[in-house]
Scaffold this motif. Structure first.
Motif, PDB file in Angstrom:
ATOM      1  N   VAL A  54     -88.077 148.940  73.249  1.00  0.00           N
ATOM      2  CA  VAL A  54     -87.424 147.170  73.441  1.00  0.00           C
ATOM      3  C   VAL A  54     -87.520 146.641  72.452  1.00  0.00           C
ATOM      4  CG1 VAL A  54     -88.770 146.854  75.067  1.00  0.00           C
ATOM      5  CG2 VAL A  54     -86.630 145.905  74.928  1.00  0.00           C
ATOM      6  N   VAL A  55     -89.321 146.696  72.071  1.00  0.00           N
ATOM      7  CA  VAL A  55     -89.760 145.818  71.312  1.00  0.00           C
ATOM      8  C   VAL A  55     -89.475 146.049  69.889  1.00  0.00           C
ATOM      9  CG1 VAL A  55     -91.928 145.346  70.206  1.00  0.00           C
ATOM     10  CG2 VAL A  55     -92.088 145.556  73.101  1.00  0.00           C
ATOM     11  N   SER A  56     -89.434 147.743  69.374  1.00  0.00           N
ATOM     12  CA  SER A  56     -88.867 147.917  68.268  1.00  0.00           C
ATOM     13  C   SER A  56     -87.117 147.368  68.134  1.00  0.00           C
ATOM     14  CB  SER A  56     -88.895 149.100  68.288  1.00  0.00           C
ATOM     15  OG  SER A  56     -88.407 150.073  68.815  1.00  0.00           O
ATOM     16  N   THR A  57     -86.315 147.349  68.801  1.00  0.00           N
ATOM     17  CA  THR A  57     -85.031 147.414  68.672  1.00  0.00           C
ATOM     18  C   THR A  57     -85.408 145.494  68.829  1.00  0.00           C
ATOM     19  OG1 THR A  57     -84.268 148.838  70.738  1.00  0.00           O
ATOM     20  CG2 THR A  57     -83.382 146.971  70.434  1.00  0.00           C
ATOM     21  N   VAL A  58     -85.424 144.821  69.129  1.00  0.00           N
ATOM     22  CA  VAL A  58     -85.336 143.693  68.977  1.00  0.00           C
ATOM     23  C   VAL A  58     -86.056 143.135  67.518  1.00  0.00           C
ATOM     24  CG1 VAL A  58     -85.941 141.118  69.985  1.00  0.00           C
ATOM     25  CG2 VAL A  58     -85.920 142.928  71.818  1.00  0.00           C
ATOM     26  N   ALA A  59     -87.339 143.440  67.554  1.00  0.00           N
ATOM     27  CA  ALA A  59     -87.614 143.258  65.525  1.00  0.00           C
ATOM     28  C   ALA A  59     -87.191 143.400  65.267  1.00  0.00           C
ATOM     29  CB  ALA A  59     -89.002 144.474  65.741  1.00  0.00           C
ATOM     30  N   ARG A  60     -86.190 145.010  64.561  1.00  0.00           N
ATOM     31  CA  ARG A  60     -84.976 145.297  64.108  1.00  0.00           C
ATOM     32  C   ARG A  60     -83.918 144.921  64.202  1.00  0.00           C
ATOM     33  NH1 ARG A  60     -85.401 152.003  64.295  1.00  0.00           N
ATOM     34  NH2 ARG A  60     -88.215 152.428  64.438  1.00  0.00           N
TER      35      ARG A  60
END
Length: 305
Positions: free
Chosen positions: A46-52
């Motif tokens: 979920v962290v990488s999703t928002v960062a992307r």
């Protein structure tokens, strides 16, 4: 000058080892698997999703000094994610995932220092209106993290959103932890089974609404998209996108990350959910966790459909 609103995740991070199998072996049996190697998973998806999506993103989950944590830091550097709690001596655990041709997954998890929240660091975080904080049922069910983490979550300032993804661990969360967190939750998300189970636990949909009066409840329905239950009581269905399923690992986290990104961008809930449905459909066509599409890829998917 004030910083922009940020997405902050307390979800424990693991290193995943996805293994593709024709079937899960019976006890005492054997099966040959195909491995694509270890990848960063758990709460990092979920962290990488928002960062992307290009938004400020921070990890407030414990990392250690070992090789698994080093792999996470490399991913964070690539994605532009900031670590906002101190590391501990030791290492985070692993999750071996058996993936069947249907996309169904079976998990075998080892535990590490990810289950030890850095409460003093959390208390020093300067949260602002517009921030969103994410937590998982796994961390609220674990004996060493449930009480300190929930105590901190209940101190979140007004104007800071709280995302609760109960996952399959909700049955293991005691009422003394769960009920106060539900009352503070801004966004409650789960798949069809998970939301059905929490409704059954509480007794009825109306009791869920009473327990989480402020929450936008999101029930993910796979290829069908998702259902939204607004705090006003209004129910909405947002259609999904057809796709070829390769691996469902991390699809729910991808959906949540893109949905919250849409809300942080100022979209209405239906538009945000439509973007989330498109992102989740793309994610399940890719192998492994933390494979969320970027903002321009989601735009292209929506333009096509």
């Amino acid at each position: 000058m004030l910083r922009p609103p940020c997405f902050i995740s307390t979800g424990s991070v693991l290193v995943d080892l996805p293994l593709r199998v024709e079937r899960v072996p019976a006890p005492g049996g054997a099966v040959t698997a195909v491995s694509s190697g270890p990848v960063v998973g758990g709460g990092y998806t979920v962290v990488s999703t928002v960062a992307r999506q290009g938004l400020p993103t921070a990890l407030a989950a414990t990392l250690g000094t070992g090789p698994n944590s080093a792999q996470v830091r490399r991913e964070m550097l690539s994605d532009g994610v900031e670590l906002v709690v101190d590391e501990l001596v030791g290492d985070i655990g692993t999750c071996t995932t058996l993936i069947e041709p249907s996309g169904r997954r079976t998990f075998i998890t080892t535990e590490g220092i990810e289950a030890e929240p850095q409460v003093e660091d959390l208390e020093r975080l300067e949260l602002i209106e517009g921030d969103w904080v994410y937590c998982t049922g796994y961390d609220l069910a674990h004996a060493s993290s449930a009480k300190p983490l929930s105590d901190w979550l209940l101190t979140l300032p007004q104007g800071v959103g709280l995302i609760l993804d109960l996952g399959p661990a909700q049955a293991e969360i005691g009422d003394a932890i769960l009920m106060p967190i539900l009352a503070r939750t801004t966004l409650l998300t789960g798949n069809m089974l998970e939301i059905t189970e929490i409704i059954a636990r509480l007794g009825s949909p109306d009791r869920l609404r009473g327990a989480a009066p402020q929450a936008l409840v999101v029930r993910r329905t796979g290829v069908h998209g998702c259902e939204l239950w607004l705090p006003t009581g209004e129910h909405l269905e947002v259609a999904g996108f057809a796709c070829d399923v390769v691996d469902t690992t991390g699809a729910g986290d991808t959906h949540t990350g893109v949905l919250v990104t849409g809300l942080m961008d100022g979209l209405d809930v239906v538009s945000a959910a439509r973007r989330a449905n498109a992102a989740a459909a793309e994610a399940v066509s890719r192998l492994g966790p933390a494979r969320a599409p970027r903002r321009n890829e989601i735009d292209a998917l929506l333009a096509e459909g």
